[in-house]
Design an enzyme around this catalytic site. Structure first.
Site, PDB file in Angstrom:
ATOM      1  N   CYS A 188       0.832  -1.203   0.000  1.00  0.00           N
ATOM      2  CA  CYS A 188       0.000   0.000   0.000  1.00  0.00           C
ATOM      3  C   CYS A 188       0.867   1.254   0.000  1.00  0.00           C
ATOM      4  O   CYS A 188       0.347   2.370   0.116  1.00  0.00           O
ATOM      5  CB  CYS A 188      -0.934   0.009   1.211  1.00  0.00           C
ATOM      6  SG  CYS A 188      -0.083  -0.030   2.802  1.00  0.00           S
ATOM      7  N   GLU A 239      -2.025   1.200  -4.567  1.00  0.00           N
ATOM      8  CA  GLU A 239      -1.820  -0.160  -4.074  1.00  0.00           C
ATOM      9  C   GLU A 239      -1.231  -0.935  -5.241  1.00  0.00           C
ATOM     10  O   GLU A 239      -1.716  -0.833  -6.374  1.00  0.00           O
ATOM     11  CB  GLU A 239      -3.147  -0.777  -3.636  1.00  0.00           C
ATOM     12  CG  GLU A 239      -3.005  -2.094  -2.919  1.00  0.00           C
ATOM     13  CD  GLU A 239      -3.240  -1.974  -1.419  1.00  0.00           C
ATOM     14  OE1 GLU A 239      -3.198  -3.008  -0.737  1.00  0.00           O
ATOM     15  OE2 GLU A 239      -3.453  -0.847  -0.939  1.00  0.00           O
TER      16      GLU A 239
END
Length: 366
Positions: free
Chosen positions: A324, A358
């Protein structure tokens, strides 16, 4: 842009900018072309949190502008699921009329699912008592009568009143199979359900012809463990948060998956156990040496992998890494690229209209 407006017409340009930025960041590692996974342009968030603003007899949801800290009223929130948007005005309408429920209420959290369930948490700056609970039960029952599959929780300092349950059960179809995931209020879950399915299917595709067993660190509620189990003989997964471990155990049972073992350990602790530096009672009865893990899967927090875990990860022929935070991913790749090469690269647009990315990489030993 206000919370009630999404710049849908800018979506493709914003996504292209992310692809360009990720491509540039990964060029140092000779990464292949980015596989791009687009998000729905609206109603993609299964979670939403709002502060509550009281204005005389009125009250409403607000958020604060991150730059100016300006207070912004929110009557609808198209980034959130359609279920949350239907519920928001009905919930507030009842709260406005019920003094005991609105008194010193300062925040409302929503956790919804694609399968129609929703948990609402009401947060207070005061003690909650039996009178509050009775009023909350009436509120819950009234909203259920309107068709909302609702669970209600009250929170205050050192207090949590759960009227019936503090979780929802999501059902996702992943590569043709339905998987049930228990998601607990106030615990981490993937916010963008549609993108979560795409991440799971990409992970399945990258490990389609894998052999041996899978080791997974940071497994959460078993989000990836359950989906990937079909590609491996066995899965050994670690997670430190107790609510997530409990959810993972439930998810294993309800989905009748018999080849996944969850251990409640931090990744750093498991690294110490694998290196023979420490012994742990939590590993009693688990024969680590019986696992033939040729693939390791990691989905770490924004800080990435610590130095010792990076070294441990290098021992595996295949590394599947969901990140992330591409900045910390690149920091880890600076070490991992000495022994492995990036053979797959994906961008999952979990957070449309934001700077955040992401991404996923598959690394194979050189």
């Amino acid at each position: 842009m206000t919370p009630e407006q999404l710049p849908v017409e800018q979506y493709e340009d914003q996504l292209a900018e992310k692809v360009s930025r990720l491509t540039s960041m990964m060029s140092a590692f000779n990464a292949p072309d980015v596989e791009i996974f687009r998000s729905p342009v609206s109603h993609y968030r299964m979670r939403a949190e709002f502060r509550v603003w009281h204005d005389g007899d009125d009250l409403y949801h607000i958020i604060f502008d991150q730059q100016t800290r300006e207070r912004i009223r929110v009557d609808s929130f198209p980034a959130a699921s359609e279920l949350i948007n239907r519920l928001m005005p009905r919930l507030l309408a009842t709260l406005r009329e019920t003094h005991i429920l609105r008194f010193k209420l300062f925040q409302i959290d929503y956790l919804s699912t694609q399968s129609g369930q929703v948990v609402v948490s009401l947060l207070y700056h005061r003690k909650l008592d039996d009178a509050w609970q009775q009023a909350a039960e009436e509120l819950r029952d009234a909203l259920r009568a309107e068709g909302f599959h609702l669970h209600l929780i009250g929170r205050a300092t050192k207090t949590k009143i759960c009227l019936d349950q503090d979780f929802v059960d999501e059902c996702l179809t992943v590569d043709g199979r339905e998987i049930i995931y228990r998601q607990v209020e106030n615990s981490f879950t993937q916010p963008n359900a549609a993108m979560n399915v795409k991440m799971l299917e990409w992970a399945l595709d990258t490990t389609r012809n894998a052999s041996g067993d899978l080791l997974e660190l940071y497994c959460g509620n078993g989000n990836f463990s359950l989906a990937l189990a079909r590609n491996f003989r066995r899965v050994l997964a670690t997670e430190i948060a107790k609510p997530s471990v409990a959810s993972a155990q439930y998810n294993i049972a309800v989905n009748q998956i018999d080849n996944v073992q969850i251990i409640r350990m931090a990744a750093e602790e498991f690294t110490q156990a694998m290196n023979g530096e420490r012994s742990f009672n939590r590993l009693e009865g688990i024969d680590l040496q019986s696992y033939e893990c040729e693939t390791i899967f990691v989905d770490p927090p924004r800080s990435g992998l610590d130095d010792e875990t990076v070294k441990m990860v290098q021992a595996y022929p295949r590394i599947l890494y969901i990140s992330c935070n591409p900045e910390t991913l690149c920091k880890n790749l600076a070490t991992l690229s000495a022994t492995h090469e990036v053979t797959r690269l994906a961008l999952f647009d979990q957070f449309p209209y934001t700077h955040h990315m992401e991404c996923g990489v598959l690394l194979t030993r050189r």
